[in-house]
Design an enzyme around this catalytic site. Structure first.
Site, PDB file in Angstrom:
ATOM      1  CE1 TYR A   1      -4.870  -3.380  -2.756  1.00 38.65           C
ATOM      2  CE2 TYR A   1      -6.253  -1.511  -3.036  1.00 38.65           C
ATOM      3  CZ  TYR A   1      -5.690  -2.702  -3.617  1.00 38.65           C
ATOM      4  OH  TYR A   1      -6.042  -3.114  -4.668  1.00 38.65           O
TER       5      TYR A   1
ATOM      6  CG  HIS B   1      -7.315  -8.503  -3.968  1.00 41.55           C
ATOM      7  ND1 HIS B   1      -7.080  -7.740  -2.824  1.00 41.55           N
ATOM      8  CD2 HIS B   1      -6.417  -7.958  -4.999  1.00 41.55           C
ATOM      9  CE1 HIS B   1      -6.333  -6.794  -3.209  1.00 41.55           C
ATOM     10  NE2 HIS B   1      -6.057  -6.865  -4.643  1.00 41.55           N
TER      11      HIS B   1
HETATM   12  N1  LIG Z   1      -6.860  -5.699  -8.056  1.00 41.83           N
HETATM   13  C1  LIG Z   1      -5.586  -6.071  -8.239  1.00 41.83           C
HETATM   14  O1  LIG Z   1      -4.864  -6.792  -7.914  1.00 41.83           O
HETATM   15  C2  LIG Z   1      -4.814  -4.507  -8.068  1.00 41.83           C
HETATM   16  C3  LIG Z   1      -3.659  -4.505  -8.202  1.00 41.83           C
HETATM   17  C4  LIG Z   1      -2.617  -3.033  -8.296  1.00 41.83           C
HETATM   18  C5  LIG Z   1      -3.567  -1.829  -8.229  1.00 41.83           C
HETATM   19  N2  LIG Z   1      -5.081  -2.066  -7.865  1.00 41.83           N
HETATM   20  C6  LIG Z   1      -5.703  -0.965  -7.713  1.00 41.83           C
HETATM   21  O2  LIG Z   1      -5.637  -0.140  -8.659  1.00 41.83           O
HETATM   22  C7  LIG Z   1      -5.126   1.412  -8.338  1.00 41.83           C
HETATM   23  C8  LIG Z   1      -4.230   1.993  -9.319  1.00 41.83           C
HETATM   24  O3  LIG Z   1      -2.953   1.151  -9.680  1.00 41.83           O
HETATM   25  P1  LIG Z   1      -1.574   1.633  -9.300  1.00 41.83           P
HETATM   26  O4  LIG Z   1      -1.742   2.404  -7.864  1.00 41.83           O
HETATM   27  O5  LIG Z   1      -0.973   0.317  -9.014  1.00 41.83           O
HETATM   28  O6  LIG Z   1      -1.038   2.335 -10.533  1.00 41.83           O
HETATM   29  P2  LIG Z   1      -1.326   3.738 -11.388  1.00 41.83           P
HETATM   30  O7  LIG Z   1      -2.534   4.203 -10.862  1.00 41.83           O
HETATM   31  O8  LIG Z   1      -1.170   3.428 -12.558  1.00 41.83           O
HETATM   32  O9  LIG Z   1      -0.061   4.730 -10.822  1.00 41.83           O
HETATM   33  C9  LIG Z   1      -0.185   5.364  -9.295  1.00 41.83           C
HETATM   34  C10 LIG Z   1       1.166   6.234  -9.424  1.00 41.83           C
HETATM   35  O10 LIG Z   1       0.879   7.156 -10.424  1.00 41.83           O
HETATM   36  C11 LIG Z   1       1.130   8.690 -10.100  1.00 41.83           C
HETATM   37  N3  LIG Z   1       0.185   9.222 -10.736  1.00 41.83           N
HETATM   38  C12 LIG Z   1      -1.221   9.150 -10.841  1.00 41.83           C
HETATM   39  N4  LIG Z   1      -1.826  10.276 -11.510  1.00 41.83           N
HETATM   40  C13 LIG Z   1      -0.825  10.995 -12.295  1.00 41.83           C
HETATM   41  C14 LIG Z   1      -0.831  11.894 -13.272  1.00 41.83           C
HETATM   42  N5  LIG Z   1      -2.061  12.570 -13.668  1.00 41.83           N
HETATM   43  N6  LIG Z   1       0.532  12.115 -13.574  1.00 41.83           N
HETATM   44  C15 LIG Z   1       1.617  11.678 -13.135  1.00 41.83           C
HETATM   45  N7  LIG Z   1       1.602  10.565 -12.265  1.00 41.83           N
HETATM   46  C16 LIG Z   1       0.363  10.307 -11.593  1.00 41.83           C
HETATM   47  C17 LIG Z   1       0.434   8.584  -8.591  1.00 41.83           C
HETATM   48  O11 LIG Z   1       1.482   9.620  -7.770  1.00 41.83           O
HETATM   49  P3  LIG Z   1       0.660  10.203  -6.564  1.00 41.83           P
HETATM   50  O12 LIG Z   1       0.022   9.239  -5.733  1.00 41.83           O
HETATM   51  O13 LIG Z   1       2.092  10.668  -5.746  1.00 41.83           O
HETATM   52  O14 LIG Z   1      -0.192  11.248  -6.853  1.00 41.83           O
HETATM   53  C18 LIG Z   1       1.169   7.150  -8.160  1.00 41.83           C
HETATM   54  O15 LIG Z   1       2.506   7.210  -8.039  1.00 41.83           O
HETATM   55  C19 LIG Z   1      -4.702   0.831  -6.945  1.00 41.83           C
HETATM   56  O16 LIG Z   1      -4.542   2.210  -6.166  1.00 41.83           O
HETATM   57  C20 LIG Z   1      -5.390   0.040  -6.699  1.00 41.83           C
HETATM   58  O17 LIG Z   1      -6.687   0.337  -5.986  1.00 41.83           O
HETATM   59  C21 LIG Z   1      -5.540  -3.508  -7.878  1.00 41.83           C
END
Ligand SMILES: NC(=O)c1ccc[n+]([C@@H]2O[C@H](COP(=O)([O-])OP(=O)(O)OC[C@H]3O[C@@H](n4cnc5c(N)ncnc54)[C@H](OP(=O)(O)O)[C@@H]3O)[C@@H](O)[C@H]2O)c1
Length: 277
Positions: free
Chosen positions: A58, A117
């Protein structure tokens, strides 16, 4: 429902943690929002979401640096840090090197949970697993796990493990992607492996869902809170939404501490079943 046992370790972690993908850049380093990111992570810890998910990938390491900065003002035991080794770094010596670099960026002596990962079929898993166990042996890592593994891959990894077991599989899981419900979730539930749901809000899209808004109104909760609560109501499932905006963090923390009624959970499951499976 605020905390859950991590695998079968006896250690409890919050049902909702914080993701850090894109918090310090996507696949390259971006420092333009550092103070906002540090403030967000600190606020999230104060709100009880003290499990932080990061990875060497990241922001090309910058997310880990931000996690290190944000967490150093807290007693180390009060945060639970998860990081991940890139699939191209899965040879024995590379895993050790990657973990040591992550520890430096995180400004800590240990990573609470270290994950592969994603699988890399070009590197023998037995090597990777041996290196992960070496990290535990050296007290650089407390627990080990995997991410994006299917059941066969989990079984293969577990067959090479000696002293340790996999305590987590981090996989995509939300109302809009329920594919893990076919095999991975039943296996993990049965084997007491925690499922850590990533992209639990479908990148924020679920927060605008009208059906969830309607259900949430009954509980004075938002659509995002309903979507997260639906996930963490499941045995052995925790979620790691990413949010940099304080109002989002506060909202996500408010997905804990209450429960959807069973009939509402079922209505949500069948409504989204149309899309999710
Ligand atoms: N292991 C893997 O391969 C893998 C792959 C993908 C993700 N991940 C992990 O999982 C985490 C979460 O997944 P993600 O970042 O892909 O997607 P997510 O958590 O589903 O979505 C993040 C987005 O949603 C917004 N958000 C957060 N809370 C909200 C709320 N209460 N209301 C409206 N919008 C909201 C955020 O906005 P703001 O930031 O502007 O507040 C951001 O744009 C990642 O950050 C990472 O650590 C792991």
């Amino acid at each position: 429902m605020n905390s859950k046992e991590l695998g079968a370790t006896g250690v409890r972690v919050p049902a909702i943690g914080m993701g850090t993908w894109a918090i310090g850049g996507y696949s390259s380093r971006d420092t333009t929002h550092d103070s906002e990111a540090i403030r967000a992570l600190r606020r999230g810890i104060e709100l009880g979401m003290y499990l932080i998910d990061t990875a060497e990938m990241y922001g090309a390491g910058h997310a880990e640096e931000l996690v290190g900065e944000a967490t150093k003002s807290f007693p180390r035991e009060q945060v639970f840090i998860v990081s991940k080794v890139l699939p191209e770094n899965l040879h024995y010596a590379d895993v050790i090197k990657a973990a040591e670099k992550s520890l430096k960026r995180l400004q800590t002596d240990w990573i609470d949970l270290y994950l592969i990962h994603s699988p890399n079929p070009r590197i023998p898993l037995t090597e990777t697993v041996a290196a992960m166990e070496e990290l535990v042996e050296r007290d650089l890592v407390r627990f080990i796990g995997v991410s994006n593994f299917d059941v066969d891959q989990m079984e293969e990894a577990r067959s090479y493990l000696g002293e340790n077991d996999i305590v987590v599989n981090q996989v995509e899981y939300s109302l809009l992607d329920r594919s893990v419900e076919k095999d991975v979730l039943p296996y993990c539930t049965q084997q007491q492996i925690t499922v850590m749901a990533y992209t639990p809000l479908a990148h924020g899209g679920l927060s605008r869902n009208q059906f969830l808004q309607e259900i949430g109104a009954k509980y004075q909760r938002t659509a995002a809170q309903v979507a997260l609560n639906w996930l963490i109501a499941k045995q052995g499932v925790i979620a790691i939404p990413k949010a940099i905006r304080i109002e989002h963090l506060e909202e996500n923390a408010g997905a804990m501490g209450w429960s959807l009624a069973e009939d509402d959970r079922e209505r949500i499951s069948s409504y989204f079943g149309r899309f999710g499976l």
